[in-house]
Design a protein around this motif. Structure first.
Motif, mmCIF file in Angstrom:
data_model
loop_
_atom_site.group_PDB
_atom_site.id
_atom_site.type_symbol
_atom_site.label_atom_id
_atom_site.label_comp_id
_atom_site.label_asym_id
_atom_site.label_seq_id
_atom_site.Cartn_x
_atom_site.Cartn_y
_atom_site.Cartn_z
ATOM 1 N N VAL A 1 0.834 -1.208 0.000
ATOM 2 C CA VAL A 1 0.000 0.000 0.000
ATOM 3 C C VAL A 1 0.868 1.256 0.000
ATOM 4 O O VAL A 1 0.552 2.245 -0.676
ATOM 5 N N SER A 2 1.974 1.227 0.728
ATOM 6 C CA SER A 2 2.887 2.377 0.741
ATOM 7 C C SER A 2 3.406 2.668 -0.658
ATOM 8 O O SER A 2 3.519 3.830 -1.067
ATOM 9 N N GLY A 3 3.713 1.601 -1.412
ATOM 10 C CA GLY A 3 4.179 1.797 -2.780
ATOM 11 C C GLY A 3 3.120 2.412 -3.667
ATOM 12 O O GLY A 3 3.415 3.244 -4.535
ATOM 13 N N ILE A 4 1.866 2.026 -3.448
ATOM 14 C CA ILE A 4 0.764 2.558 -4.260
ATOM 15 C C ILE A 4 0.501 4.022 -3.939
ATOM 16 O O ILE A 4 0.375 4.862 -4.832
ATOM 17 N N THR A 5 0.441 4.353 -2.663
ATOM 18 C CA THR A 5 0.031 5.699 -2.259
ATOM 19 C C THR A 5 1.145 6.733 -2.387
ATOM 20 O O THR A 5 0.862 7.931 -2.487
ATOM 21 N N LEU A 6 2.400 6.289 -2.383
ATOM 22 C CA LEU A 6 3.514 7.243 -2.396
ATOM 23 C C LEU A 6 4.212 7.375 -3.740
ATOM 24 O O LEU A 6 4.999 8.294 -3.932
ATOM 25 N N MET A 7 3.911 6.467 -4.676
ATOM 26 C CA MET A 7 4.670 6.438 -5.920
ATOM 27 C C MET A 7 4.546 7.733 -6.727
ATOM 28 O O MET A 7 5.488 8.127 -7.421
ATOM 29 N N ASP A 8 3.430 8.403 -6.637
ATOM 30 C CA ASP A 8 3.225 9.643 -7.407
ATOM 31 C C ASP A 8 3.383 10.899 -6.555
ATOM 32 O O ASP A 8 2.783 11.934 -6.849
ATOM 33 N N PHE A 9 4.192 10.819 -5.506
ATOM 34 C CA PHE A 9 4.278 11.970 -4.610
ATOM 35 C C PHE A 9 4.823 13.210 -5.305
ATOM 36 O O PHE A 9 4.507 14.345 -4.922
ATOM 37 N N PHE A 10 5.631 13.049 -6.366
ATOM 38 C CA PHE A 10 6.151 14.209 -7.080
ATOM 39 C C PHE A 10 5.032 15.030 -7.724
ATOM 40 O O PHE A 10 5.225 16.219 -8.001
ATOM 41 N N ASP A 11 3.883 14.417 -7.976
ATOM 42 C CA ASP A 11 2.748 15.142 -8.545
ATOM 43 C C ASP A 11 2.097 16.069 -7.530
ATOM 44 O O ASP A 11 1.362 16.985 -7.897
ATOM 45 N N ARG A 12 2.374 15.827 -6.255
ATOM 46 C CA ARG A 12 1.694 16.571 -5.195
ATOM 47 C C ARG A 12 2.607 17.545 -4.462
ATOM 48 O O ARG A 12 2.162 18.613 -4.049
ATOM 49 N N TYR A 13 3.867 17.187 -4.290
ATOM 50 C CA TYR A 13 4.765 18.073 -3.563
ATOM 51 C C TYR A 13 6.222 17.733 -3.861
ATOM 52 O O TYR A 13 6.507 16.732 -4.525
ATOM 53 N N SER A 14 7.105 18.564 -3.368
ATOM 54 C CA SER A 14 8.536 18.400 -3.630
ATOM 55 C C SER A 14 9.113 17.270 -2.781
ATOM 56 O O SER A 14 8.467 16.771 -1.852
ATOM 57 N N MET A 15 10.358 16.894 -3.090
ATOM 58 C CA MET A 15 11.018 15.853 -2.312
ATOM 59 C C MET A 15 11.241 16.321 -0.874
ATOM 60 O O MET A 15 11.123 15.534 0.067
ATOM 61 N N LYS A 16 11.556 17.599 -0.716
ATOM 62 C CA LYS A 16 11.728 18.148 0.624
ATOM 63 C C LYS A 16 10.445 18.016 1.426
ATOM 64 O O LYS A 16 10.459 17.602 2.598
ATOM 65 N N PHE B 1 8.077 15.889 0.823
ATOM 66 C CA PHE B 1 7.830 14.463 1.004
ATOM 67 C C PHE B 1 8.479 13.966 2.294
ATOM 68 O O PHE B 1 7.833 13.300 3.120
ATOM 69 N N PHE B 2 9.749 14.291 2.492
ATOM 70 C CA PHE B 2 10.442 13.814 3.685
ATOM 71 C C PHE B 2 9.941 14.512 4.953
ATOM 72 O O PHE B 2 9.909 13.902 6.028
ATOM 73 N N ALA B 3 9.548 15.778 4.813
ATOM 74 C CA ALA B 3 8.986 16.474 5.969
ATOM 75 C C ALA B 3 7.684 15.798 6.422
ATOM 76 O O ALA B 3 7.452 15.601 7.622
ATOM 77 N N ARG B 4 6.855 15.427 5.459
ATOM 78 C CA ARG B 4 5.602 14.750 5.783
ATOM 79 C C ARG B 4 5.857 13.363 6.363
ATOM 80 O O ARG B 4 5.180 12.931 7.301
ATOM 81 N N PHE C 1 8.428 12.461 8.054
ATOM 82 C CA PHE C 1 8.942 12.637 9.413
ATOM 83 C C PHE C 1 7.797 12.854 10.391
ATOM 84 O O PHE C 1 7.744 12.229 11.460
ATOM 85 N N MET C 2 6.871 13.737 10.038
ATOM 86 C CA MET C 2 5.777 14.057 10.949
ATOM 87 C C MET C 2 4.808 12.884 11.106
ATOM 88 O O MET C 2 4.257 12.661 12.194
ATOM 89 N N LYS C 3 4.598 12.125 10.044
ATOM 90 C CA LYS C 3 3.600 11.058 10.094
ATOM 91 C C LYS C 3 4.131 9.748 10.679
ATOM 92 O O LYS C 3 3.353 8.955 11.218
ATOM 93 N N THR C 4 5.430 9.513 10.551
ATOM 94 C CA THR C 4 5.956 8.222 11.031
ATOM 95 C C THR C 4 7.161 8.351 11.960
ATOM 96 O O THR C 4 7.189 7.732 13.017
ATOM 97 N N MET C 5 8.146 9.123 11.578
ATOM 98 C CA MET C 5 9.359 9.207 12.387
ATOM 99 C C MET C 5 9.085 9.813 13.764
ATOM 100 O O MET C 5 9.528 9.278 14.795
ATOM 101 N N LEU C 6 8.356 10.926 13.812
ATOM 102 C CA LEU C 6 8.059 11.570 15.096
ATOM 103 C C LEU C 6 7.252 10.646 16.009
ATOM 104 O O LEU C 6 7.629 10.467 17.181
ATOM 105 N N PRO C 7 6.151 10.044 15.534
ATOM 106 C CA PRO C 7 5.436 9.087 16.402
ATOM 107 C C PRO C 7 6.315 7.927 16.852
ATOM 108 O O PRO C 7 6.235 7.503 18.016
#
Length: 346
Positions: free
Chosen positions: A60-75, A77-80, A82-88
């Protein structure tokens, strides 16, 4: 085969996977086999049947994240990420450490900056958090996969998945089963370890399989499940301890079975999400699926301190998830009402 872009069913897949992973953990007695335990026959079946949980999560991670460049920058992407997984992950690992100190499992005299660092980086505080480390590696590699031109993804990803399956999984499996001393000449490092799952998930999502394709996939899946159940039982019963020849997420039985389960849940999920009441229920639980992964360690640990609970009983192993999930949802709902705290239960 024409791709269908609907992703509604993915929430259903996530919910089923979250339930399955919790069931694996309430069935943890599977790992404590010495050749004498009566419960182990059912424990082995439960372990193998629900083994698809983690592979589907990475698919599911591969499906939902594969087109992340269409939505936001790589910077971004990693910020999101961090907040959604690394911080928790960091916060709840420290919470687990605090619980251990409070209950006496750890001593303050053994705590130092180095020990905390070692615990956070070496999965020393919450054993079931091992999947986070593979997830973080997936995130680090995702920009490379996402940068592949969309018109070439099917070709490139199919090639990589097939090559990785043959050289990283199938040939080592044969070597292990037949106890061969022959070398496996190649290894596809680009999809080492768990990295086969996001690309496989993307391919399964973007292909619409015909009936005969599904028949082959499900036949292979049943073979994989049978190999896992029967092979593990036979070898472990003979040895008097759990033998992992047929286990492992990067192993032939797991790949065949998880692929079949994903294709089945893809079809079932589309039907479920067309039923208004069922869809609403799935969507509600889906909003807490990550927390089911994240917070279950608290309840699992609490269960070990209640002597009245027989954690080897079938009632606990199959029934506890039905109790724990509503508790986790209610706890998360309360935490999300607190402005700062809600950041650690995204």
């Amino acid at each position: 085969m024409e791709a269908r872009k609907s992703t509604d069913y993915i929430t259903f897949v996530i919910v089923v996977s979250a339930f399955a992973v919790l069931t694996l953990h309430t069935n943890n007695c599977f790992w404590f086999y010495s050749g004498k335990e009566d419960y182990w026959f059912s424990a082995n079946i439960i372990e193998c049947v629900f083994y698809f949980a983690v592979p589907l999560f990475f698919m599911v991670s591969g499906i939902t994240l594969m087109d992340f460049f269409d939505r936001y920058s790589m910077k971004r992407f990693f910020a999101r990420r961090f907040m959604k997984t690394m911080l928790p992950f960091l916060v709840w690992s420290l919470v687990a450490l605090a619980i251990d100190l409070y209950t006496g499992k750890r001593l303050w005299s053994n705590i130092s900056i180095k020990s905390v660092y070692q615990g956070l980086t070496g999965n020393g505080f919450v054993s079931i958090y091992w999947f986070f480390y593979s997830l973080f590696i997936l995130y680090l590699c995702m920009p490379l996969y996402a940068a592949v031109e969309k018109s070439k993804r099917r070709l490139v990803f199919s090639y990589l998945v097939i090559a990785a399956f043959v050289f990283n999984i199938f040939l080592p499996f044969l070597k292990k089963v037949f106890n061969s001393d022959l070398n496996v000449m190649f290894s596809v490092s680009a999809l080492a370890g768990f990295l086969i799952w996001p690309l496989l998930g993307w391919l399964l999502h973007n292909y619409e399989f015909k009936r005969w394709h599904k028949a082959l996939i499900h036949t292979a899946g049943l073979i994989g499940l049978a190999l896992h159940v029967v092979g593990t039982y036979h070898l472990s019963h003979k040895a008097g301890y759990v033998v992992g020849t047929f286990k492992g997420y990067e192993n032939v039985p797991s790949v065949l079975y998880a692929t079949s389960v994903f294709v089945f849940l893809k079809d079932a999920g589309r039907w479920v999400m067309e039923q208004e009441r069922l869809a609403n229920f799935v969507k509600v639980v889906g909003r807490y699926a990550f927390e089911i992964y994240l917070l279950q360690f608290i309840l699992l640990d609490a269960a070990t301190r209640i002597p009245e609970i027989d954690r080897n009983s079938l009632v606990y192993r199959l029934g506890a998830p039905l109790v724990m999930i509503p508790v986790i949802i209610a706890f998360t709902w309360c935490l999300r009402k607190i402005p700062v705290v809600r950041r650690i239960v995204p």
